[in-house]
Motif scaffolding. Structure first.
Motif, short mmCIF file in Angstrom:
data_model
loop_
_atom_site.label_atom_id
_atom_site.label_comp_id
_atom_site.label_asym_id
_atom_site.label_seq_id
_atom_site.Cartn_x
_atom_site.Cartn_y
_atom_site.Cartn_z
N GLU A 10 0.98 -1.52 -0.18
CA GLU A 10 0.06 -0.42 -0.08
C GLU A 10 0.69 1.21 -0.36
O GLU A 10 1.58 1.38 0.54
CB GLU A 10 -0.88 -0.42 1.18
CG GLU A 10 -1.90 -0.64 1.35
CD GLU A 10 -3.08 -0.62 2.24
OE1 GLU A 10 -3.40 0.50 2.04
OE2 GLU A 10 -3.79 -1.87 2.97
N THR A 11 0.40 2.42 -0.67
CA THR A 11 0.95 3.48 -0.61
C THR A 11 -0.37 4.72 -0.61
O THR A 11 -0.51 5.13 -0.87
CB THR A 11 1.19 3.87 -2.01
OG1 THR A 11 2.34 2.62 -1.99
CG2 THR A 11 1.98 4.90 -1.57
N PRO A 12 -0.74 4.66 1.10
CA PRO A 12 -1.09 5.04 1.95
C PRO A 12 -1.15 6.87 1.63
O PRO A 12 -3.25 7.15 0.67
CB PRO A 12 -1.46 5.14 2.94
CG PRO A 12 -1.29 4.03 3.32
CD PRO A 12 0.50 4.12 2.53
N SER A 13 -0.60 7.49 1.72
CA SER A 13 -0.39 8.66 1.12
C SER A 13 -0.50 8.96 0.31
O SER A 13 -1.06 10.67 -0.36
CB SER A 13 0.82 8.66 1.12
OG SER A 13 1.80 8.84 0.31
N GLY A 186 -8.12 4.92 -5.88
CA GLY A 186 -9.80 3.99 -5.49
C GLY A 186 -8.78 4.56 -3.12
O GLY A 186 -10.22 4.23 -3.13
N PHE A 187 -8.15 4.75 -3.27
CA PHE A 187 -8.39 4.85 -1.57
C PHE A 187 -7.94 6.08 -1.02
O PHE A 187 -6.89 6.37 -0.27
CB PHE A 187 -6.69 3.43 -0.95
CG PHE A 187 -7.56 1.97 -1.56
CD1 PHE A 187 -8.13 1.17 -0.98
CD2 PHE A 187 -6.37 1.75 -2.83
CE1 PHE A 187 -8.77 0.38 -1.58
CE2 PHE A 187 -6.75 1.06 -2.98
CZ PHE A 187 -7.54 0.23 -3.24
N GLY A 188 -8.04 7.06 -2.48
CA GLY A 188 -8.69 8.52 -1.84
C GLY A 188 -7.30 8.79 -2.55
O GLY A 188 -7.09 10.19 -3.00
N SER A 189 -6.89 7.97 -4.10
CA SER A 189 -6.01 8.82 -4.83
C SER A 189 -6.81 9.40 -5.97
O SER A 189 -8.89 9.56 -5.69
CB SER A 189 -6.43 7.58 -5.95
OG SER A 189 -5.80 8.21 -7.40
N PHE A 190 -6.95 10.10 -6.35
CA PHE A 190 -7.38 11.34 -7.05
C PHE A 190 -7.33 10.84 -8.43
O PHE A 190 -8.51 11.56 -9.52
CB PHE A 190 -6.86 12.97 -7.29
CG PHE A 190 -7.04 13.92 -6.23
CD1 PHE A 190 -8.13 14.91 -5.98
CD2 PHE A 190 -5.99 13.38 -5.13
CE1 PHE A 190 -7.89 15.62 -5.13
CE2 PHE A 190 -5.95 14.17 -3.90
CZ PHE A 190 -7.49 15.87 -3.94
#
Length: 454
Positions: A10-13, A186-190
């Motif tokens: 994961e790359t949450p940022s 899909g995890f906060g990505s624009f």
């Protein structure tokens, strides 16, 4: 028959995921991030050898590590044969089946996020798509959502949004309900058209809950297009970088700057960024520095706002904090900061004089507005502001603030966003410009609770 195992990196940022898929002996990777050491470590921990690297698309939101990873492990690097890239690779087509150990990887054309987007279905070797156990969907089918269709420009959006709808239906039609879904975005990505709180899914789950699969096509298209908002400015640099085969990044520390050099860099208009959390920065900081805390979406907003190519110096409490920031930055193509420094704010100045500004809550703001006039500066995006805002607030989205700071009316500026991170960055920018600021460090839900939003 050995089942395949999907390991998520994961790359949450950035709101992204990369994947290592293996059968216990050999593995393939899908959509790796630039800092490939994480994927190499995942393979080593699993005791497997990476033989193939696949890209679902030429990415718009980060610099890929696919080219570097394939070279590092002597793996086959596969992209859509129609992708316009300048490096040697294995071009794949819709329907191709690549055998990796005991796994078959079937290439599925899924245009919509881009014209040449691909998904990769995983089945036991020789078993066919009806036995698929997983599908790596990139920016097509997301958890309860889809990838956005507008990143290639407005002239292509109408075509791509219809293609996205058809691609999602194609995956649902071809694959069994039990196949697990593994999107990149899909995890906060624009890069996502909408967002979902889900952390895992299957094709069967998506049939039941994904609007692209449950709504009428025209209704879905209308809703998707109406909900699209701005994306980070640095996206413009990502596809060109990915099309040229980016090399592995240099993560060694840049040169160390003393207080005099920091003063000079600030005087020259360079960016000097403090990585500490927003509470610590508000309490004390070196004048003229900006605050993009490493604990939040640091690279997304810094990369969005900074003029591309501006020299950047990183200030941290520790070398480890600076190193984390470097790792975040190489993922979006900011490869080498100009310098770094560690220590306390007073050590970053030549005279020991530091700055500060107050923080507050929306309840504090409501109380102040009963007694005196202040300027409420809302740095959320325009779509957020249009949905609900404080009466009389001035809306200057954070990505526009550096250029538009002069438009802020005179008076004490109470700066807010939706949760506090953007407000902190904005307050630091305005304070550096000489404004009297208060950073509202609070959830916008609280503004509703105290009656500021009706």
């Amino acid at each position: 028959m050995t089942p395949s195992t999907v390991i998520t990196v994961e790359t949450p940022s950035l709101g992204d995921r990369s994947y290592l898929v293996h059968d216990g002996e050999v593995a393939f990777v899908v959509d790796p991030q630039r800092d490939i050491d994480r994927m190499l470590a995942a393979a080593a921990d699993a005791g497997v050898r990476i033989t193939h690297v696949f890209e679902t698309h030429v990415h718009n939101d980060y610099v890929t590590g696919g080219h570097a990873l394939a070279h590092a492990v002597d793996a086959t690097y596969s992209l859509n044969a129609d992708d316009d890239v300048t490096f040697d690779h294995h071009g794949v087509h819709d329907g191709d089946v690549i055998t990796v150990g005991t796994m078959d990887v079937t290439v599925l054309a899924t245009p919509g996020h881009t014209f040449t987007h691909l998904a990769y279905a995983v089945s036991p070797a020789g078993a066919g798509l009806e036995a698929a156990t997983a599908v790596l969907t990139g920016g097509s089918l997301l958890f309860g959502a889809t990838g956005r269709p507008d990143l290639l420009g407005p002239e292509h959006t109408d075509t791509l949004v219809r293609s996205q709808h058809a691609s999602v239906h194609r995956l649902a039609d071809l694959l069994p309900d039990a196949a697990t879904v593994h999107p990149t975005h899909g995890f906060g990505s624009f890069c996502s058209a909408t967002q979902s709180d889900a952390t895992s899914s299957t094709i069967g789950d998506e049939r039941l809950r994904n609007p692209a699969l449950t709504q009428d096509e025209d209704d879905w298209v209308e809703a998707i297009l109406a909900g699209l908002n701005a994306w980070p400015a640095y996206y413009a640099h990502m596809a060109p970088a990915n099309s040229s085969g980016p090399a592995a990044p240099d993560l060694t520390l840049p040169e160390r700057a003393d207080a005099e050099e920091l003063r000079r860099r600030l005087a020259d208009g360079e960016w000097v960024v403090d990585l500490r959390n927003r509470t610590a920065f508000a309490a004390e900081h070196a004048p003229g520095t900006f605050n993009f805390g490493i604990e939040g979406p640091f690279a997304t907003y810094l990369g969005w706002i900074i003029t591309w190519g501006t020299p950047l110096t990183l200030l941290g409490e520790s070398v480890e904090q600076v190193a984390q920031a470097q790792r975040e930055l190489v993922r979006i193509g900011i490869d080498r900061p100009a310098a770094h420094a560690t220590g306390t704010p007073a050590e970053f100045t030549t005279d020991g004089v530091t700055g500060s500004y107050p923080t507050a809550t929306f309840a504090d703001l409501a109380d102040v507005l009963h007694h005196r006039d202040v300027v409420v500066v809302d740095v959320r995006n325009r779509n957020e502001f249009a949905e609900a805002h404080i009466d009389g607030a001035v809306n200057v989205p954070l990505p526009e603030l550096v250029q538009r700071a002069g438009e802020i009316p005179a008076g004490q500026a109470w700066v807010h966003c939706a949760a506090g991170y953007r407000a902190a960055a904005a307050a630091s920018i305005l304070a550096a410009a000489g404004l009297d600021v208060v950073a509202v460090d609070d959830s916008f839900d609280s503004a509703r609770e105290v009656g500021l939003v009706r």
